[in-house]
Design a protein around this motif. Structure first.
Motif, mmCIF file in Angstrom:
data_model
loop_
_atom_site.group_PDB
_atom_site.id
_atom_site.type_symbol
_atom_site.label_atom_id
_atom_site.label_comp_id
_atom_site.label_asym_id
_atom_site.label_seq_id
_atom_site.Cartn_x
_atom_site.Cartn_y
_atom_site.Cartn_z
ATOM 1 N N UNK A 505 0.815 -1.214 0.000
ATOM 2 C CA UNK A 505 0.000 0.000 0.000
ATOM 3 C C UNK A 505 0.849 1.264 0.000
ATOM 4 N N UNK A 506 1.983 1.220 0.713
ATOM 5 C CA UNK A 506 2.855 2.396 0.766
ATOM 6 C C UNK A 506 3.342 2.753 -0.637
ATOM 7 N N UNK A 507 3.638 1.719 -1.448
ATOM 8 C CA UNK A 507 4.086 1.976 -2.814
ATOM 9 C C UNK A 507 3.001 2.688 -3.620
ATOM 10 N N UNK A 508 1.753 2.367 -3.344
ATOM 11 C CA UNK A 508 0.641 2.986 -4.073
ATOM 12 C C UNK A 508 0.326 4.378 -3.527
ATOM 13 N N UNK A 509 0.251 4.474 -2.196
ATOM 14 C CA UNK A 509 -0.158 5.734 -1.573
ATOM 15 C C UNK A 509 0.949 6.779 -1.547
ATOM 16 N N UNK A 510 2.198 6.320 -1.511
ATOM 17 C CA UNK A 510 3.298 7.238 -1.228
ATOM 18 C C UNK A 510 4.334 7.278 -2.340
ATOM 19 N N UNK A 511 3.987 6.754 -3.537
ATOM 20 C CA UNK A 511 5.008 6.668 -4.572
ATOM 21 C C UNK A 511 5.462 8.032 -5.076
ATOM 22 N N UNK A 512 4.629 9.058 -4.861
ATOM 23 C CA UNK A 512 5.030 10.392 -5.304
ATOM 24 C C UNK A 512 5.518 11.262 -4.161
ATOM 25 N N UNK A 513 5.565 10.667 -2.954
ATOM 26 C CA UNK A 513 5.990 11.461 -1.802
ATOM 27 C C UNK A 513 7.390 11.089 -1.329
ATOM 28 N N UNK A 514 7.973 10.046 -1.953
ATOM 29 C CA UNK A 514 9.267 9.565 -1.458
ATOM 30 C C UNK A 514 10.337 10.649 -1.532
#
Length: 577
Positions: A505-514
């Motif tokens: 889920x982190x990859x989906x929710x946060x892929x543009x916030x890394x």
């Protein structure tokens, strides 16, 4: 069974004026319409009053009634009808009931059976919590004790006191005051609180038993710990309250889901309270405006109002005022006559107002409606009639209007982008749908609903791990339920394993916030501000990935108390919850 007897039988040719006279003179609520000696319809006082403006017209009546007998009526409790006409053995109508009354009486019968079982259970419960039951004669001599008695109230085995006088035991200080003495004096049931020699408070209830000559013969005394009684009363009252609460919720859900494939899934108190408002609002014809962010499900609530209203069997028409070009919106709403403009259909076209007649028109994103159409909408609401493009004759309409928006209409009024008179016409009953981030309790049941839907659609058996579910609960969800559905579907498609984890889920929710907030400084700022901003960014990223503050403290290599203090300090500025 209690059925209504206030009705009159009239002929199908009777006009409205004559029918009104019949209702007023006979003080009744229902007319049974007959033709050729047989009932063909019903008309209640409300629907008759709606026809009073046409007194010489024949009475318009409903045909959704049933004929039944008093013994068969409850078998029809789940059928759809407005009224049940009750006949006797000769076929003569002797009374009537509306569908809701039939359902309620049916529920009462069902509850009576349930209450019988509950009574048996309660008798067993009460018997088990009694510390002592004993019987004395008219002189106070103890002749029997219950087999459930213990040593707690007497300090001795109660069976050893059989044959002794209970009044003498009071004088010895075993307990005071004596309920037996008061029953002997007053010859009626007495309840008192006693203090026994062990320092305990006992609720003692003395019940006198009289013989055929009305002489006191026995006294049955029940003694129990008063703390246990209070606890039982509180639990019983709580159970009754919960039962009634759940019954109301189930009743609302049954009616909302009837004919509505898209379900309102909820568990939070906010939506429970909102659903009770929806039920009340649905009963009236007032215009409703639904306020809420994009994706909160405003259309579902509009459909719920329609399904719970008297218009449920009639059309529910929806239009998104922001998705149709302005030059086409007027023709979509009001329709046009043939030849009204170049490219018009040769036979003309009905507008959505006309298609929604007798039903409900849902105007989504009402704030996007152009000012020139706001004038026409206001006229349609006020006059209950529309004018087609190219038309010369007004068309009467009978619809209920529900609107929805994610904008602040009051601000738009002050800015001059929304008409004030239209605002007051549609803002009669405002309902506010809270965003998903404010009702965390709804996330889990909604997710399970989407899981079931997509598993069936994709022929899969995927599920979320516990830490993944925690990630879903802590995310802010700016797109609300629509975004939650999108993320659920995407996770099920891109995840190879059956179990969807927090990392997935982190990859989906946060892929543009890394790389959104790297630790870089491009201008001079106070050092303390830079430290706080870095702390906030680190804590936000860690909370997206890990479900507990303990784990966050571990990966950030600080103590748990330190991370707790930091979280409490920064929680209002975090993008997760």
């Amino acid at each position: 069974m209690n059925y209504n007897k206030d009705f009159a039988v009239i002929n199908a040719s009777t006009n409205v004026r004559e029918a009104l006279d019949t209702i007023i003179q006979a003080s009744i609520r229902l007319l049974v319409i007959e033709s050729e000696g047989k009932p063909v319809g019903v008309c209640d006082s409300f629907h008759l009053l709606m026809q009073k403006d046409q007194p010489e017209q024949k009475v318009v009546f409903h045909t959704d009634f049933i004929l039944t007998t008093s013994k068969d009526i409850f078998s029809l409790a789940n059928d759809n009808f407005s009224y049940a006409l009750i006949e006797d053995d000769t076929g003569e109508i002797i009374g009537w009931m509306d569908q809701k009354s039939v359902e309620i009486d049916h529920l009462k019968q069902a509850y009576s059976k349930d209450l019988g079982a509950i009574t048996t259970d309660l008798e067993a419960i009460v018997d088990s919590i009694y510390d002592e039951v004993l019987v004395v004669d008219s002189l106070g001599k103890i002749i029997r004790v219950s087999n459930r008695s213990t040593h707690q109230l007497w300090g001795v085995d109660p069976e050893t006191v059989i044959g002794q006088n209970i009044l003498e035991l009071e004088e010895k200080g075993w307990f005071k005051p004596s309920v037996t003495r008061k029953v002997l004096e007053e010859k009626k049931k007495i309840s008192i609180v006693q203090h026994n020699r062990l320092g305990r408070k006992i609720l003692a209830v003395g019940n006198p038993v009289f013989n055929q000559k009305n002489e006191l013969e026995r006294i049955v005394i029940a003694s129990r710990d008063i703390t246990a009684v209070k606890k039982l009363e509180e639990e019983l009252e709580e159970a009754k309250t919960l039962k009634e609460k759940y019954r109301k919720e189930v009743d609302i859900l049954k009616k909302v889901q009837h004919g509505n494939e898209k379900k309102i899934i909820y568990q939070s108190e906010q939506i429970k309270n909102l659903m009770f408002e929806v039920e009340r609002v649905a009963r009236v014809e007032s215009t409703v405006t639904l306020y809420g962010e994009s994706g909160v499900g405003k259309e579902l609530f509009a459909q719920a109002i329609h399904q719970l209203s008297p218009r449920a069997e009639n059309p529910f028409i929806r239009i998104n005022c922001g998705s149709i070009p302005e030059n086409l919106l007027e023709s979509e709403l009001f329709g046009y006559e043939k030849g009204a403009f170049t490219g018009a259909l040769s036979n003309g076209k009905k507008g959505l107002f006309e298609l929604a007649n007798e039903g409900t028109l849902f105007l989504d994103e009402i704030g996007e409606l152009p000012l020139n159409l706001q004038v026409k909408l206001l006229r349609a609401i006020q006059e209950r009639e529309i004018m087609k493009i190219g038309g010369s004759k007004a068309i009467p309409i009978n619809i209920r209007i529900i609107t929805a928006t994610n904008k602040n209409l009051e601000e738009m009024v002050s800015q001059g982008t929304f008409r004030e008179d239209l605002f007051y016409r549609i803002h009669v009953i405002p309902l506010f749908i809270p965003p998903l981030r404010e009702r965390i309790a709804d996330i889990e049941p909604i997710v399970y609903h989407f899981l079931e839907y997509y598993n069936e659609r994709f022929s899969s058996k995927k599920y979320f791990s516990e830490d993944a579910m925690e990630v879903l609960k802590t995310y802010k969800w700016p797109g609300n339920i629509r975004q939650l559905q999108n993320v659920t579907e995407r996770a099920m498609v891109v995840t190879a394993e059956q179990m969807i984890t927090a990392n997935d889920l982190v990859k989906i929710l946060d892929n543009r916030q890394k790389n959104q907030h790297p630790v870089e400084v491009h201008t001079i700022i106070p050092l303390q501000h830079a430290v706080q901003d870095t702390e906030r960014q680190l804590l936000q990223l860690a909370l997206l990935k890990y479900k507990t503050l303990t784990k966050v403290a571990e990966v950030l290599e600080v103590s748990q108390p330190t991370i707790s203090r930091l979280y409490n300090k920064l929680k209002n500025s975090l993008q997760v919850r």
